[in-house]
Design a protein around this motif. Structure first.
Motif, PDB file in Angstrom:
ATOM      1  N   GLY A 113       0.803  -1.229   0.000  1.00  0.00           N
ATOM      2  CA  GLY A 113       0.000   0.000   0.000  1.00  0.00           C
ATOM      3  C   GLY A 113       0.833   1.275   0.000  1.00  0.00           C
ATOM      4  N   LYS A 114       1.999   1.232  -0.634  1.00  0.00           N
ATOM      5  CA  LYS A 114       2.864   2.418  -0.686  1.00  0.00           C
ATOM      6  C   LYS A 114       2.186   3.544  -1.468  1.00  0.00           C
ATOM      7  N   SER A 115       1.658   3.191  -2.647  1.00  0.00           N
ATOM      8  CA  SER A 115       1.022   4.220  -3.479  1.00  0.00           C
ATOM      9  C   SER A 115      -0.254   4.735  -2.807  1.00  0.00           C
ATOM     10  N   SER A 116      -0.993   3.826  -2.165  1.00  0.00           N
ATOM     11  CA  SER A 116      -2.228   4.230  -1.472  1.00  0.00           C
ATOM     12  C   SER A 116      -1.919   5.180  -0.320  1.00  0.00           C
ATOM     13  N   LEU A 117      -0.817   4.914   0.385  1.00  0.00           N
ATOM     14  CA  LEU A 117      -0.423   5.782   1.500  1.00  0.00           C
ATOM     15  C   LEU A 117      -0.118   7.195   0.993  1.00  0.00           C
ATOM     16  N   GLY A 175       3.233  -5.723  -7.507  1.00  0.00           N
ATOM     17  CA  GLY A 175       4.212  -5.387  -8.546  1.00  0.00           C
ATOM     18  C   GLY A 175       3.661  -4.388  -9.539  1.00  0.00           C
ATOM     19  N   PHE A 176       2.789  -3.482  -9.072  1.00  0.00           N
ATOM     20  CA  PHE A 176       2.105  -2.579  -9.984  1.00  0.00           C
ATOM     21  C   PHE A 176       2.938  -1.346 -10.335  1.00  0.00           C
ATOM     22  N   THR A 177       3.422  -0.643  -9.329  1.00  0.00           N
ATOM     23  CA  THR A 177       4.199   0.574  -9.600  1.00  0.00           C
ATOM     24  C   THR A 177       5.518   0.188 -10.256  1.00  0.00           C
TER      25      THR A 177
HETATM   26  N1  LIG Z   1      -7.884  -2.773   3.467  1.00  0.00           N
HETATM   27  C1  LIG Z   1      -6.940  -1.956   3.034  1.00  0.00           C
HETATM   28  N2  LIG Z   1      -6.440  -2.111   1.781  1.00  0.00           N
HETATM   29  C2  LIG Z   1      -5.471  -1.270   1.375  1.00  0.00           C
HETATM   30  C3  LIG Z   1      -4.955  -0.246   2.212  1.00  0.00           C
HETATM   31  N3  LIG Z   1      -3.978   0.400   1.526  1.00  0.00           N
HETATM   32  C4  LIG Z   1      -3.905  -0.185   0.321  1.00  0.00           C
HETATM   33  N4  LIG Z   1      -4.798  -1.184   0.215  1.00  0.00           N
HETATM   34  C5  LIG Z   1      -4.997  -2.069  -0.961  1.00  0.00           C
HETATM   35  O1  LIG Z   1      -3.802  -2.785  -1.198  1.00  0.00           O
HETATM   36  C6  LIG Z   1      -3.592  -2.962  -2.604  1.00  0.00           C
HETATM   37  C7  LIG Z   1      -2.215  -2.449  -2.994  1.00  0.00           C
HETATM   38  O2  LIG Z   1      -2.158  -1.048  -2.857  1.00  0.00           O
HETATM   39  P1  LIG Z   1      -1.023  -0.195  -3.593  1.00  0.00           P
HETATM   40  O3  LIG Z   1      -1.060   1.165  -2.986  1.00  0.00           O
HETATM   41  O4  LIG Z   1      -1.138  -0.303  -5.070  1.00  0.00           O
HETATM   42  O5  LIG Z   1       0.299  -0.966  -3.091  1.00  0.00           O
HETATM   43  P2  LIG Z   1       1.844  -0.700  -3.464  1.00  0.00           P
HETATM   44  O6  LIG Z   1       2.649  -0.975  -2.240  1.00  0.00           O
HETATM   45  O7  LIG Z   1       1.983   0.632  -4.092  1.00  0.00           O
HETATM   46  O8  LIG Z   1       2.088  -1.870  -4.518  1.00  0.00           O
HETATM   47  P3  LIG Z   1       3.235  -1.994  -5.668  1.00  0.00           P
HETATM   48  O9  LIG Z   1       3.272  -0.696  -6.401  1.00  0.00           O
HETATM   49  O10 LIG Z   1       2.742  -3.121  -6.510  1.00  0.00           O
HETATM   50  O11 LIG Z   1       4.500  -2.328  -4.955  1.00  0.00           O
HETATM   51  C8  LIG Z   1      -4.745  -2.234  -3.295  1.00  0.00           C
HETATM   52  O12 LIG Z   1      -5.726  -3.193  -3.609  1.00  0.00           O
HETATM   53  C9  LIG Z   1      -5.231  -1.262  -2.232  1.00  0.00           C
HETATM   54  O13 LIG Z   1      -6.597  -0.933  -2.384  1.00  0.00           O
HETATM   55  C10 LIG Z   1      -5.519  -0.106   3.534  1.00  0.00           C
HETATM   56  O14 LIG Z   1      -5.137   0.734   4.350  1.00  0.00           O
HETATM   57  N5  LIG Z   1      -6.488  -1.003   3.878  1.00  0.00           N
END
Ligand SMILES: Nc1nc2c(ncn2[C@@H]2O[C@H](COP(=O)(O)OP(=O)(O)OP(=O)(O)O)[C@@H](O)[C@H]2O)c(=O)[nH]1
Ligand SMILES: [Mg+2]
Length: 230
Positions: free
Chosen positions: A97-101, A118-120
């Motif tokens: 959830g790095k991008s979500s954060l 592995g999206f970003t």
């Molecule tokens: N329940 C829940 N899901 C979350 C939260 N944050 C992110 N997600 C979910 O986790 C998944 C990955 O989120 P990303 O933000 O794309 O994760 P990332 O770390 O950027 O992933 P990569 O870019 O692939 O390394 C998505 O389906 C989000 O909706 C959270 O706080 N709670």
């Protein structure tokens, strides 16, 4: 995986502060990343994201990109560290959830997110405030155990060669999953689930591989983690 390591090395070199994000359901910190950060004399903040999916106490700053919990505390920490302009890198395993954060902190969707690990791909810089620049980066995998990656939601199920052993590992570690699915244990559990859900091969044989994929997908989605009364 060396190119992934090189990429994170570059991010660490460019930043003053690093936020290590872990998933509350599988809060494994990366000792290797932490060593790299420390060796370069950079500051490290640990953030446990997705706390909406667990009930336990967590390490570092409890955060949920989904509900907005922890936003204020993390912003306060960053502001405190920013005497001049600072660059902040967000690092951690795929899909934590790095991008979500980043989107939660920024208050709008500036970084693309996905349920697929592995999206970003490349690095993306985002201005958070006059003093703070954030960089999103791809997830880092520093080891390669497919079963672990699948159960930690760090690998796309469709890319797995052996979802069956990962599902069996899941059953032995978390027997409550079997219970929730109404299955008895053992190797036959997957056959039983395949039959129940109509996942059959041409000859009518249960498709255990597809059954394993379905269960792991649900595990990764957090279906078995949702706290009952929250
Ligand atoms: N329940 C829940 N899901 C979350 C939260 N944050 C992110 N997600 C979910 O986790 C998944 C990955 O989120 P990303 O933000 O794309 O994760 P990332 O770390 O950027 O992933 P990569 O870019 O692939 O390394 C998505 O389906 C989000 O909706 C959270 O706080 N709670
Ligand atoms: Mg991302």
């Amino acid at each position: 995986m060396d190119s992934a390591l090189n990429r994170v090395r570059r991010v660490i070199n460019q930043c003053d502060v690093l936020i290590e994000v872990v998933d509350a359901r599988f809060p494994t910190r990366s000792k290797r990343l932490e060593r790299m950060v420390r060796r370069r004399g950079k500051k490290l903040l640990l953030v446990t994201n997705k706390v909406d999916l667990v009930r336990e106490e967590v390490q570092g700053i409890p955060f949920s990109a989904k509900t907005g919990r922890g936003k204020r505390e993390l912003m306060r920490e960053l502001e405190r560290l920013a005497d001049g302009e600072i660059r902040v890198g967000v690092i951690g395993r795929p899909n934590v959830g790095k991008s979500s954060l980043i989107n939660a902190l920024r208050g709008r969707k500036v970084a693309r997110t996905s349920a697929r690990a592995g999206f970003t791909r490349g690095e993306q810089w985002i201005r958070l405030s006059p003093k703070i620049m954030l960089v999103d980066s791809p997830g880092v995998i520093t080891w390669s155990d497919e079963e672990e990656l699948l159960l930690e939601d760090a690998l796309d199920v469709d890319k797995a060669r052996d979802p069956v052993s990962a599902a069996l590992k899941l059953f032995s570690r978390h027997p409550e999953v079997l219970k929730k699915l109404g299955l008895k244990g053992g190797e036959e559990a997957l056959e039983e689930f395949a039959r129940k859900t109509g996942k059959l091969k041409k000859g009518g044989e249960p498709n255990v591989k597809e059954a394993a994929r379905m269960i792991i997908r649900r595990w990764q989605r957090g279906d078995f983690h949702k706290p009952k009364n929250k």
